[in-house]
Scaffold this motif. Sequence first.
Motif, short mmCIF file in Angstrom:
data_model
loop_
_atom_site.label_atom_id
_atom_site.label_comp_id
_atom_site.label_asym_id
_atom_site.label_seq_id
_atom_site.Cartn_x
_atom_site.Cartn_y
_atom_site.Cartn_z
N LYS A 2 7.04 -36.61 4.19
CA LYS A 2 5.98 -35.87 4.43
C LYS A 2 5.49 -35.31 2.91
O LYS A 2 6.22 -34.79 2.03
CB LYS A 2 6.22 -34.68 5.26
N ASN A 3 4.39 -35.58 2.50
CA ASN A 3 3.74 -35.45 1.15
C ASN A 3 2.99 -34.11 1.08
O ASN A 3 2.31 -33.92 2.32
CB ASN A 3 3.35 -36.34 0.36
N LEU A 4 3.17 -33.16 0.02
CA LEU A 4 2.19 -31.81 0.11
C LEU A 4 1.08 -31.99 -0.92
O LEU A 4 1.11 -32.96 -1.73
CB LEU A 4 3.15 -30.75 -0.10
N ILE A 5 0.13 -31.19 -0.79
CA ILE A 5 -0.86 -31.06 -1.71
C ILE A 5 -1.13 -29.50 -1.81
O ILE A 5 -1.34 -28.58 -1.07
CB ILE A 5 -2.07 -31.97 -1.32
N ASP A 58 9.10 -29.36 7.63
CA ASP A 58 9.54 -30.72 7.61
C ASP A 58 10.55 -30.91 6.44
O ASP A 58 10.19 -30.27 5.50
CB ASP A 58 8.28 -31.81 7.52
N ALA A 59 11.42 -31.87 6.51
CA ALA A 59 12.28 -32.14 5.38
C ALA A 59 11.35 -32.67 4.42
O ALA A 59 10.49 -33.41 4.73
CB ALA A 59 13.13 -33.07 5.87
N ASP A 62 12.63 -37.23 -0.50
CA ASP A 62 11.77 -38.12 -1.13
C ASP A 62 10.16 -37.88 -1.27
O ASP A 62 9.26 -38.73 -1.33
CB ASP A 62 12.07 -39.46 -0.62
N SER A 63 9.82 -36.51 -1.01
CA SER A 63 8.28 -36.41 -1.08
C SER A 63 7.85 -35.98 -2.37
O SER A 63 8.65 -35.75 -3.38
CB SER A 63 8.31 -34.97 0.17
N VAL A 64 6.47 -36.00 -2.50
CA VAL A 64 5.88 -35.39 -3.70
C VAL A 64 5.04 -34.38 -3.42
O VAL A 64 4.49 -34.12 -2.05
CB VAL A 64 4.95 -36.89 -4.40
N CYS A 65 4.42 -33.89 -4.29
CA CYS A 65 3.15 -32.61 -4.00
C CYS A 65 2.20 -33.01 -4.87
O CYS A 65 2.42 -33.14 -6.29
CB CYS A 65 4.10 -31.37 -4.48
N TYR A 66 1.05 -33.46 -4.53
CA TYR A 66 -0.23 -33.60 -5.16
C TYR A 66 -0.69 -32.40 -5.64
O TYR A 66 -0.67 -31.18 -5.06
CB TYR A 66 -1.28 -34.47 -4.31
N MET A 67 -1.33 -32.16 -6.84
CA MET A 67 -1.98 -31.27 -7.35
C MET A 67 -3.38 -31.26 -7.75
O MET A 67 -3.96 -32.29 -8.12
CB MET A 67 -1.46 -30.78 -8.94
N ILE A 68 -4.33 -30.35 -7.35
CA ILE A 68 -5.76 -30.25 -7.37
C ILE A 68 -6.07 -29.32 -8.52
O ILE A 68 -5.55 -28.26 -8.55
CB ILE A 68 -6.47 -29.83 -6.32
N TYR A 69 -6.99 -29.67 -9.45
CA TYR A 69 -7.38 -28.90 -10.57
C TYR A 69 -8.88 -29.10 -10.71
O TYR A 69 -9.22 -30.19 -10.67
CB TYR A 69 -6.68 -29.07 -11.88
N ASP A 70 -9.90 -28.03 -10.53
CA ASP A 70 -11.11 -28.08 -10.72
C ASP A 70 -11.82 -29.34 -9.84
O ASP A 70 -12.58 -30.07 -10.06
CB ASP A 70 -11.49 -28.38 -12.07
N GLY A 71 -11.09 -29.11 -8.53
CA GLY A 71 -11.93 -30.06 -7.56
C GLY A 71 -11.38 -31.34 -7.44
O GLY A 71 -12.23 -32.35 -6.74
N PHE A 77 3.83 -34.27 -8.44
CA PHE A 77 5.10 -33.87 -8.70
C PHE A 77 6.20 -34.29 -7.76
O PHE A 77 5.77 -34.50 -6.60
CB PHE A 77 5.50 -32.50 -9.05
N HIS A 78 7.48 -34.59 -8.17
CA HIS A 78 8.46 -34.88 -6.99
C HIS A 78 9.09 -33.74 -6.62
O HIS A 78 9.16 -32.76 -7.36
CB HIS A 78 9.71 -35.76 -7.63
N VAL A 79 9.16 -33.76 -5.34
CA VAL A 79 9.73 -32.19 -4.77
C VAL A 79 11.35 -32.17 -5.08
O VAL A 79 11.89 -33.24 -4.65
CB VAL A 79 9.35 -32.12 -3.35
N ILE A 80 11.79 -31.02 -5.60
CA ILE A 80 13.01 -30.92 -5.83
C ILE A 80 13.63 -30.22 -4.70
O ILE A 80 14.68 -30.77 -4.17
CB ILE A 80 13.53 -30.06 -6.92
N GLU A 81 13.16 -29.32 -4.18
CA GLU A 81 13.74 -28.65 -3.01
C GLU A 81 12.57 -27.36 -2.70
O GLU A 81 11.94 -27.21 -3.38
CB GLU A 81 15.08 -28.02 -3.24
N LYS A 82 13.15 -26.99 -1.36
CA LYS A 82 12.46 -26.08 -0.91
C LYS A 82 13.67 -24.75 -0.58
O LYS A 82 14.42 -25.05 -0.28
CB LYS A 82 11.55 -26.21 0.28
#
Length: 131
Positions: A2-5, A58-59, A62-71, A77-82
């Motif tokens: 699962k990827n995040l944003i 969710d685990a 191997d997930s990534v987190c997308y970043m929004i800036y100014d729309g 980024f790669h997710v290291i841990e929660k």
Amino acid sequence: MKNLITTIPKGRFKTWELAERILLRCDGETDWDEVDRSGTNQGKEWLWFIRTSHPPKDALTDSVCYMIYDGVVRGYFHVIEKAESQKWVDLGYLLEDRPSPYVIVLAHWHPVNNGVEMTGFQGWRYTALRP
């Protein structure tokens, strides 16, 4: 997987160029031997943190987190841990000035060329975006 944003608040960086310069330094490996703006991260590699009151269920292997800036989605980024934020306070990465029980730890910035337009929001969400 699962990827995040999430959104980089525009008030945190006045321009995208400044934000990107900081994002590129958050590689989780290089000791920049500089003090970050909190004054605590001298002599440590830089990481990016998302503070949250509710971590993803969710685990994030191997997930990534997308970043929004100014729309616009600018990269990921790669997710290291929660983790519980206290762990990272104890390691000297975070101050307790903005208490939040959990953090999502990110490193290794990857810009995207064709950024998707997307309205910013507070917190994080799951996303169908893939690298």
